[in-house]
Design an enzyme around this catalytic site. Structure first.
Site, PDB file in Angstrom:
ATOM      1  N   THR A 125      16.748 -30.296 -24.624  1.00 34.45           N
ATOM      2  CA  THR A 125      17.717 -29.232 -24.900  1.00 34.45           C
ATOM      3  C   THR A 125      17.137 -28.170 -25.831  1.00 34.45           C
ATOM      4  O   THR A 125      16.401 -28.480 -26.762  1.00 34.45           O
ATOM      5  CB  THR A 125      18.978 -29.848 -25.551  1.00 34.45           C
ATOM      6  OG1 THR A 125      19.391 -30.970 -24.771  1.00 34.45           O
ATOM      7  CG2 THR A 125      20.104 -28.836 -25.642  1.00 34.45           C
ATOM      8  N   GLU A 126      17.519 -26.927 -25.542  1.00 31.52           N
ATOM      9  CA  GLU A 126      17.100 -25.814 -26.404  1.00 31.52           C
ATOM     10  C   GLU A 126      18.337 -25.067 -26.877  1.00 31.52           C
ATOM     11  O   GLU A 126      19.445 -25.321 -26.404  1.00 31.52           O
ATOM     12  CB  GLU A 126      16.173 -24.883 -25.616  1.00 31.52           C
ATOM     13  CG  GLU A 126      14.932 -25.605 -25.120  1.00 31.52           C
ATOM     14  CD  GLU A 126      13.984 -24.721 -24.338  1.00 31.52           C
ATOM     15  OE1 GLU A 126      14.375 -23.578 -23.996  1.00 31.52           O
ATOM     16  OE2 GLU A 126      12.860 -25.176 -24.079  1.00 31.52           O
ATOM     17  N   SER A 131      22.790 -27.640 -20.365  1.00 25.71           N
ATOM     18  CA  SER A 131      22.967 -28.289 -19.060  1.00 25.71           C
ATOM     19  C   SER A 131      21.977 -27.759 -18.027  1.00 25.71           C
ATOM     20  O   SER A 131      21.520 -28.496 -17.159  1.00 25.71           O
ATOM     21  CB  SER A 131      24.400 -28.056 -18.556  1.00 25.71           C
ATOM     22  OG  SER A 131      25.319 -28.561 -19.497  1.00 25.71           O
ATOM     23  N   SER A 173      17.771 -36.349 -31.004  1.00 21.81           N
ATOM     24  CA  SER A 173      18.097 -37.605 -31.702  1.00 21.81           C
ATOM     25  C   SER A 173      16.823 -38.249 -32.249  1.00 21.81           C
ATOM     26  O   SER A 173      15.819 -38.333 -31.545  1.00 21.81           O
ATOM     27  CB  SER A 173      18.774 -38.580 -30.740  1.00 21.81           C
ATOM     28  OG  SER A 173      19.954 -38.016 -30.237  1.00 21.81           O
ATOM     29  N   GLY A 351      47.366 -46.090 -36.604  1.00 22.20           N
ATOM     30  CA  GLY A 351      48.127 -45.155 -37.443  1.00 22.20           C
ATOM     31  C   GLY A 351      47.222 -44.483 -38.465  1.00 22.20           C
ATOM     32  O   GLY A 351      46.069 -44.148 -38.175  1.00 22.20           O
ATOM     33  N   GLU A 375      23.013 -36.829 -22.271  1.00 21.01           N
ATOM     34  CA  GLU A 375      22.351 -37.316 -21.028  1.00 21.01           C
ATOM     35  C   GLU A 375      22.979 -36.698 -19.779  1.00 21.01           C
ATOM     36  O   GLU A 375      23.172 -37.372 -18.769  1.00 21.01           O
ATOM     37  CB  GLU A 375      22.382 -38.853 -20.908  1.00 21.01           C
ATOM     38  CG  GLU A 375      21.996 -39.671 -22.097  1.00 21.01           C
ATOM     39  CD  GLU A 375      20.802 -39.161 -22.856  1.00 21.01           C
ATOM     40  OE1 GLU A 375      20.039 -38.331 -22.332  1.00 21.01           O
ATOM     41  OE2 GLU A 375      20.636 -39.570 -24.000  1.00 21.01           O
TER      42      GLU A 375
HETATM   43  C1  LIG Z   1      24.627 -36.094 -31.050  1.00 19.57           C
HETATM   44  C2  LIG Z   1      23.788 -35.435 -29.991  1.00 19.57           C
HETATM   45  C3  LIG Z   1      22.513 -35.924 -29.731  1.00 19.57           C
HETATM   46  C4  LIG Z   1      21.691 -35.290 -28.791  1.00 19.57           C
HETATM   47  N1  LIG Z   1      20.421 -35.743 -28.584  1.00 19.57           N
HETATM   48  C5  LIG Z   1      19.593 -35.065 -27.738  1.00 19.57           C
HETATM   49  C6  LIG Z   1      18.233 -35.479 -27.566  1.00 19.57           C
HETATM   50  O1  LIG Z   1      17.772 -36.465 -28.149  1.00 19.57           O
HETATM   51  N2  LIG Z   1      17.443 -34.731 -26.743  1.00 19.57           N
HETATM   52  C7  LIG Z   1      17.888 -33.633 -26.075  1.00 19.57           C
HETATM   53  O2  LIG Z   1      17.110 -33.017 -25.358  1.00 19.57           O
HETATM   54  N3  LIG Z   1      19.187 -33.222 -26.208  1.00 19.57           N
HETATM   55  C8  LIG Z   1      20.036 -33.912 -27.029  1.00 19.57           C
HETATM   56  N4  LIG Z   1      21.345 -33.496 -27.181  1.00 19.57           N
HETATM   57  C9  LIG Z   1      21.813 -32.325 -26.454  1.00 19.57           C
HETATM   58  C10 LIG Z   1      22.653 -32.668 -25.224  1.00 19.57           C
HETATM   59  O3  LIG Z   1      21.833 -33.237 -24.239  1.00 19.57           O
HETATM   60  C11 LIG Z   1      23.339 -31.366 -24.756  1.00 19.57           C
HETATM   61  O4  LIG Z   1      24.315 -31.073 -25.731  1.00 19.57           O
HETATM   62  C12 LIG Z   1      23.948 -31.483 -23.389  1.00 19.57           C
HETATM   63  O5  LIG Z   1      22.963 -31.537 -22.390  1.00 19.57           O
HETATM   64  C13 LIG Z   1      24.864 -30.282 -23.087  1.00 19.57           C
HETATM   65  O6  LIG Z   1      24.205 -29.079 -23.339  1.00 19.57           O
HETATM   66  P1  LIG Z   1      24.892 -28.005 -24.287  1.00 19.57           P
HETATM   67  O7  LIG Z   1      25.382 -28.668 -25.512  1.00 19.57           O
HETATM   68  O8  LIG Z   1      23.932 -26.873 -24.460  1.00 19.57           O
HETATM   69  O9  LIG Z   1      26.157 -27.489 -23.506  1.00 19.57           O
HETATM   70  P2  LIG Z   1      26.190 -26.368 -22.375  1.00 19.57           P
HETATM   71  O10 LIG Z   1      25.190 -26.639 -21.323  1.00 19.57           O
HETATM   72  O11 LIG Z   1      26.170 -25.030 -23.006  1.00 19.57           O
HETATM   73  O12 LIG Z   1      27.627 -26.623 -21.742  1.00 19.57           O
HETATM   74  C14 LIG Z   1      28.824 -26.263 -22.404  1.00 19.57           C
HETATM   75  C15 LIG Z   1      29.997 -26.778 -21.564  1.00 19.57           C
HETATM   76  O13 LIG Z   1      29.965 -26.178 -20.266  1.00 19.57           O
HETATM   77  C16 LIG Z   1      29.915 -27.186 -19.272  1.00 19.57           C
HETATM   78  N5  LIG Z   1      29.100 -26.709 -18.159  1.00 19.57           N
HETATM   79  C17 LIG Z   1      27.819 -26.228 -18.210  1.00 19.57           C
HETATM   80  N6  LIG Z   1      27.416 -25.899 -16.979  1.00 19.57           N
HETATM   81  C18 LIG Z   1      28.445 -26.191 -16.120  1.00 19.57           C
HETATM   82  C19 LIG Z   1      28.635 -26.097 -14.707  1.00 19.57           C
HETATM   83  N7  LIG Z   1      27.664 -25.687 -13.886  1.00 19.57           N
HETATM   84  N8  LIG Z   1      29.823 -26.492 -14.199  1.00 19.57           N
HETATM   85  C20 LIG Z   1      30.804 -26.959 -14.988  1.00 19.57           C
HETATM   86  N9  LIG Z   1      30.690 -27.069 -16.335  1.00 19.57           N
HETATM   87  C21 LIG Z   1      29.522 -26.698 -16.897  1.00 19.57           C
HETATM   88  C22 LIG Z   1      29.306 -28.412 -19.953  1.00 19.57           C
HETATM   89  O14 LIG Z   1      29.651 -29.613 -19.318  1.00 19.57           O
HETATM   90  C23 LIG Z   1      29.915 -28.299 -21.342  1.00 19.57           C
HETATM   91  O15 LIG Z   1      31.224 -28.822 -21.298  1.00 19.57           O
HETATM   92  C24 LIG Z   1      22.191 -34.153 -28.083  1.00 19.57           C
HETATM   93  C25 LIG Z   1      23.488 -33.687 -28.325  1.00 19.57           C
HETATM   94  C26 LIG Z   1      24.276 -34.312 -29.262  1.00 19.57           C
HETATM   95  C27 LIG Z   1      25.666 -33.778 -29.509  1.00 19.57           C
END
Ligand SMILES: Cc1cc2nc3c(=O)[nH]c(=O)nc-3n(C[C@H](O)[C@H](O)[C@H](O)COP(=O)(O)OP(=O)(O)OC[C@H]3O[C@@H](n4cnc5c(N)ncnc54)[C@H](O)[C@@H]3O)c2cc1C
Length: 403
Positions: A125-126, A131, A173, A351, A375
């Site tokens: 993730t960046e 996603s 993580s 509660g 994931e």
């Molecule tokens: C505690 C924690 C630990 C993590 N650890 C890691 C790690 O070790 N390594 C790593 O690489 N990442 C890690 N992440 C990141 C995580 O993988 C991402 O948060 C996740 O992939 C979602 O990306 P985003 O947060 O940028 O949300 P976005 O991609 O910006 O999405 C925002 C919302 O839009 C929805 N959405 C996006 N595209 C679509 C679509 N085409 N159709 C419908 N809905 C859509 C998503 O489901 C979400 O609800 C971690 C995140 C957390 C919170």
């Protein structure tokens, strides 16, 4: 599929449960509060061989079977989702190397990942790419004739090829402590995976705190500023980085998250069965109230359904059945969703006590929500699963047409 655990798996479950009870349960809440996992605890887990659970025996690991691994993830998830995420990301790096690494990468890294001498981190993730991770903005450039000094091991081994990486990875993580990261970048605009060591020139991390859940998962931002890695650190081929290497890692990650979510759900059920027995209102224990019974019944049923999907995924994984990927997505999707609902009801049943850190359900509630996001968010799982449904439908229509 047999729902009953074999004697061997029951024994493994007992051992995992005892280990977790002795080593993880006592400090899980405190780790969450201080947002840190002590290195001693990671060492204890490593010494037990659990970081090497998925490393094949020939490389010094346990070569654990999928069901045992799932049961371990459930037990750890039951007490600490943060520590489950250590097992998750570490195993994702192992999976990527086992499936797509060269023999050199396997020989070099798997024994160290097995003992925990090397901790794996997953850098996908960046800031601007979540996603849509295939389109990661991190850029890798192949260079020849690195002449400035002797820093790259590729030079030590007599090849002058190396890669220069530039980019940021966020929310990683255990990024504060991991020593080997699998990183997705673009090489000539093709998604490509690389192994990046913490010690690499141009690599640094910055700790992230203040998360809602997974508070002791020691998240970090990874920074690669003209980061130099040896030529032999590419995993798989250019263009295969997302579809194959990261894909294999994510599949493993979803398996862990499905079982870990089941652990949270079961943890909530256990906490509620105990609490409703003790807590009295209107002159009777609250388990006598039918609206509480309704919540308990739904919690137990959903946990049981999640367990069946997890067991199914484990059974398919053991057989190497190709439908494993979809069935694991379904298990992750259903179990994480169930965990959120169940943890919400668990807080409700407790509660005000459920809103206090004196009871574990408030932590389960915060952690469960994260399971729906990581994931591959649950929306991504829904997209994958529905596509799969249509594919199966079209195939069955084609087969009908042939008859
Ligand atoms: C505690 C924690 C630990 C993590 N650890 C890691 C790690 O070790 N390594 C790593 O690489 N990442 C890690 N992440 C990141 C995580 O993988 C991402 O948060 C996740 O992939 C979602 O990306 P985003 O947060 O940028 O949300 P976005 O991609 O910006 O999405 C925002 C919302 O839009 C929805 N959405 C996006 N595209 C679509 C679509 N085409 N159709 C419908 N809905 C859509 C998503 O489901 C979400 O609800 C971690 C995140 C957390 C919170």
């Amino acid at each position: 599929m047999d729902m009953e655990l074999s004697a061997q798996h029951k024994e493994a479950q007992k051992i995992f449960r005892e280990f977790v009870k002795q080593n993880i349960t006592p400090t899980a809440a405190e780790c969450d509060r201080v947002q840190e996992t002590p290195m001693d605890l990671i060492k204890t887990i490593a010494d037990e061989g659990y970081l090497g659970a998925l490393v094949p025996e020939q490389y010094g690991g346990k070569g654990m079977d999928p069901l045992s691994w799932g049961l371990l993830c459930e037990e750890v998830g039951h007490e600490s989702a943060s520590l489950l995420s250590l097992l998750t990301v570490h195993s994702m790096v192992i999976q990527a190397i086992v499936k797509w690494g060269t023999e050199g990468q396997k020989n070099k890294w798997l024994p160290r990942l097995a003992t925990g001498e090397t901790i794996g981190g997953f850098g996908l993730t960046e800031i601007k790419t979540g996603s849509d991770a295939r389109n990661a903005k991190t850029v890798a450039t192949l260079k020849e004739d690195y002449t400035s000094d002797e820093k790259t091991s590729s030079k030590d081994e007599g090849t002058a090829q190396f890669y220069v990486l530039n980019g940021r990875k966020r929310w990683i993580s255990f990024g504060q402590v991991a020593s080997l990261f699998i990183i997705l970048g673009q090489l000539d605009e093709k998604p490509t995976a690389f192994l990046v060591e913490r010690e690499s020139e141009g690599f640094s991390t910055e700790a992230i705190s203040g998360m809602m859940g997974f508070k002791s998962a020691m998240l970090a931002e990874l920074r690669m500023d003209d980061c130099i890695i040896p030529g032999e650190n590419m995993v798989g081929r250019p263009g295969f980085g997302f579809s194959h290497v990261i894909g294999a890692a994510l599949d493993q990650g979803r398996f862990c998250i499905a079982w870990g979510s089941l652990g949270i759900a079961q943890g909530c059920v256990d906490a509620c069965l105990s609490y409703t027995n003790e807590r009295e209102q209107f002159g009777v224990s609250i388990k006598e109230h039918q609206l509480i019974q309704e919540m308990i019944a739904d919690m137990i049923t959903q946990t049981s359904a999640a367990r069946m999907l997890c067991l199914n995924a484990a059974s398919l994984k053991a057989k190497g059945d190709p439908s494993l990927i979809m069935e694991t997505s379904m298990a992750k999707y259903f179990a994480s969703r169930a965990a959120v609902k169940i943890a919400g009801d668990a807080v409700q049943i407790h509660g005000a006590n459920g809103c206090s850190d004196q009871y574990p359900v408030e932590r389960y509630f915060r952690d469960a929500k994260i399971m729906e996001i990581i994931e591959g968010s649950n929306q991504m799982q829904q997209i994958i699963i529905s596509r799969y449904g249509y594919q199966k439908y079209q195939m069955s229509k084609m087969q009908e047409g042939k008859k």
